[in-house]
Write a protein that holds these residues in place. Structure first.
Motif, PDB file in Angstrom:
ATOM      1  N   VAL A 136       3.557 -11.687 -38.971  1.00 24.52           N
ATOM      2  CA  VAL A 136       3.252 -10.355 -39.132  1.00 24.52           C
ATOM      3  C   VAL A 136       2.208 -10.088 -40.100  1.00 24.52           C
ATOM      4  CG1 VAL A 136       4.325  -8.164 -39.303  1.00 24.52           C
ATOM      5  CG2 VAL A 136       5.422  -9.699 -37.850  1.00 24.52           C
ATOM      6  N   SER A 139      -1.008 -10.899 -38.829  1.00 24.87           N
ATOM      7  CA  SER A 139      -1.652  -9.855 -38.041  1.00 24.87           C
ATOM      8  C   SER A 139      -2.108  -8.733 -38.933  1.00 24.87           C
ATOM      9  CB  SER A 139      -0.589  -9.222 -37.253  1.00 24.87           C
ATOM     10  OG  SER A 139      -0.214 -10.704 -36.347  1.00 24.87           O
ATOM     11  N   LEU A 340       0.463 -12.543 -33.442  1.00 20.89           N
ATOM     12  CA  LEU A 340       1.526 -11.775 -32.698  1.00 20.89           C
ATOM     13  C   LEU A 340       2.065 -12.524 -31.571  1.00 20.89           C
ATOM     14  CD1 LEU A 340       0.118  -8.194 -33.171  1.00 20.89           C
ATOM     15  CD2 LEU A 340       2.053  -9.017 -34.247  1.00 20.89           C
ATOM     16  N   LEU A 368       7.629  -5.915 -33.172  1.00 17.56           N
ATOM     17  CA  LEU A 368       6.770  -6.645 -34.201  1.00 17.56           C
ATOM     18  C   LEU A 368       5.578  -5.706 -34.483  1.00 17.56           C
ATOM     19  CD1 LEU A 368       6.966  -9.959 -32.342  1.00 17.56           C
ATOM     20  CD2 LEU A 368       7.996  -9.495 -34.489  1.00 17.56           C
ATOM     21  N   CYS A 372       4.088  -4.746 -38.065  1.00 17.42           N
ATOM     22  CA  CYS A 372       2.715  -5.135 -38.490  1.00 17.42           C
ATOM     23  C   CYS A 372       2.128  -3.579 -39.348  1.00 17.42           C
ATOM     24  CB  CYS A 372       2.190  -5.531 -37.403  1.00 17.42           C
ATOM     25  SG  CYS A 372       0.207  -5.849 -37.499  1.00 17.42           S
TER      26      CYS A 372
END
Length: 474
Positions: A136, A139, A340, A368, A372
């Motif tokens: 994460v 990302s 991800l 998620l 992020c």
């Protein structure tokens, strides 16, 4: 120039000879059914052509890592060349190959499942949490960076003239790439961008030989070159990660382990992609310092994305400008979306939640995406520093896991043990000395790191002796 050329040749020879040795140690077997066939689901487990798997794997593990990291790393001097070469051949490529191949042997298992199987329940829980946090973080980092650059190319475009506008666009793409079957988006786009990244590296590599300028040599010495007097060890080993060894790769190799059709393709896909990344890092380290002319001038240029743009446009004109955009925009986006996707697979395995249906993939992905988006509000420099240490800590964990796997299967474990001990020294020293850690002086930090590495090696050796005795009784 001499050091650069020798380093380039060494990387190629490393793939041919040491890569072959590592392959012989693992003993790939094409008679074993590949996960892409035995667990085919039309989403993540799906056979893809070897050339496509190679380009996807290369782009997955590369991103801007071997470019930005190498540009910042060459400020440490010619020691950067040595770390790229030896780190790639003996640590990074071994790490990527063994992780990918063990994943194939365990049915396409993600890193936490591999770590848990080899190191126990504690390692399973720790690596699950650590891996998801790292992915994460990746990302979030790779949304903010390209969004900030893209808005400079779109002045007057309203919402898309702002970083937030491009963050929204990139995030929508991330959602699609995370939940759609791997052949529908990643399988079509990645090979193109991977090839573009290779073309850019080749073009810059040629320009290194055709343009005048100064380049560091090993005769200049291995310490004391950084304009800010930052010590080479362990800082260099964290600064250049993706061009030498990176734990993030261990989260990506299982993605391609689920698409690889034969085990004997593993060396060219996993070991070969890492060596290719090492070449890219070497090229950009050399190009950056040659273009700038000195360590001080390179440091004064600031953000590595500026260096990439200046080098490409000055040396290759319009074509270089297009490639620069691909390098600093498409490459990080491609790392963010597969991060991800890996996080989704890791979380799904942790919850034993089937991923065949779209709503199930969305159910795992939405938390998620929310995390992020929250991390994107944190200062980029802070995110990057913590990502860098987490990244190498994960590499350390992976190396210990595959070392144990080699022992359990009667293989030569030294190929993984030596880099595992070294990376234990690196990550323990760094967190003690780094500003985001305990900010201790370098000497005591390295001393504690050495002790940590010795203790880790001792624990492993004690376990190995006990395992050998139990195995002999069996």
């Amino acid at each position: 120039m001499v050091t650069f050329v020798i380093s380039l040749i060494a990387l190629l020879l490393g793939y041919l000879f040491y890569g072959t040795l590592v392959e012989k140690v693992f003993r790939p077997d094409d008679n074993r059914p590949a996960p892409c066939f035995s667990k085919a689901d039309g989403v993540d487990f799906m056979p893809l052509p070897a050339w496509k798997v190679y380009l996807i794997q290369f782009l997955n593990i590369a991103g801007t890592g071997p470019i930005f990291g190498a540009i910042m790393g060459i400020l440490f001097g010619p020691a950067a060349y040595l770390w790229i070469v030896f780190g790639t051949i003996f640590a990074g490529a071994v790490h990527d190959y063994l992780c990918g191949m063990v994943s194939m042997r365990q049915g396409g298992a993600t890193l936490p499942e591999i770590a848990g199987h080899e190191l126990g329940r504690g390692a399973l829980v720790f690596s699950r949490i650590f891996t998801i946090v790292l992915l994460v973080l990746v990302s979030a980092v790779f949304v903010v960076t390209p969004a900030s650059l893209l808005c400079t190319f779109t002045p007057g475009w309203g919402f898309l003239a702002t970083p937030m506008g491009w963050c929204v666009v990139i995030f929508v793409y991330y959602i699609l790439a995370t939940v759609l079957p791997i052949n529908q988006l990643i399988g079509r786009i990645y090979p193109v961008f991977g090839l573009a990244l290779l073309v850019m590296a080749v073009g810059i590599g040629v320009c290194i030989f055709t343009h005048e300028g100064w380049m560091p040599e090993l005769s200049d010495g291995l310490t004391g070159h950084h304009p800010k007097d930052i010590p080479v060890f362990p800082m260099l080993c964290i600064t250049i990660a993706c061009g030498a060894i990176s734990g993030f790769h261990a989260t990506q190799s299982p993605l391609m382990a689920r698409c690889l059709q034969r085990e004997t393709l593993g060396r060219r896909i996993f070991y070969g992609s890492m060596v290719t990344e090492g070449v890219v890092a070497l090229v950009w380290a050399a190009a950056a310092i040659k273009f700038a002319g000195s360590y001080e001038a390179l440091a004064a240029m600031g953000n590595p994305s500026v260096v990439v743009n200046n080098v490409c446009t000055s040396w290759m004109g319009t074509v270089g400008a297009v490639l620069a955009i691909l390098g600093v925009v498409a490459a990080p986006i491609s790392s963010g979306d597969t991060a991800l996707r890996s996080a989704r697979l890791t979380a799904a395995e942790m919850m034993h939640f089937d991923q065949h249906r779209l709503w199930r993939r969305l159910a795992v992905s939405l938390p998620l995406f929310a995390l992020c988006a929250l991390l994107m509000c944190i200062d980029f420099s802070v995110l990057w520093r913590y990502f860098a240490w987490c990244n190498q800590t994960l590499a350390c964990l992976t190396l210990w896991a595959v070392t144990v796997w080699l022992v359990r299967h009667g293989r030569c474990f030294w190929i993984a043990l030596v880099p595992a001990v070294f990376m234990t020294l690196v990550v323990s020293s760094y967190i003690l000395a780094a500003p985001e850690g305990f900010s201790l002086p370098q000497l005591p930090s390295v001393a504690v790191g050495v002790v940590s590495a010795i203790i880790s090696a001792g624990i492993f050796w004690r376990w190995r002796l006990r395992y050998a005795k139990g195995h002999d009784r069996d």
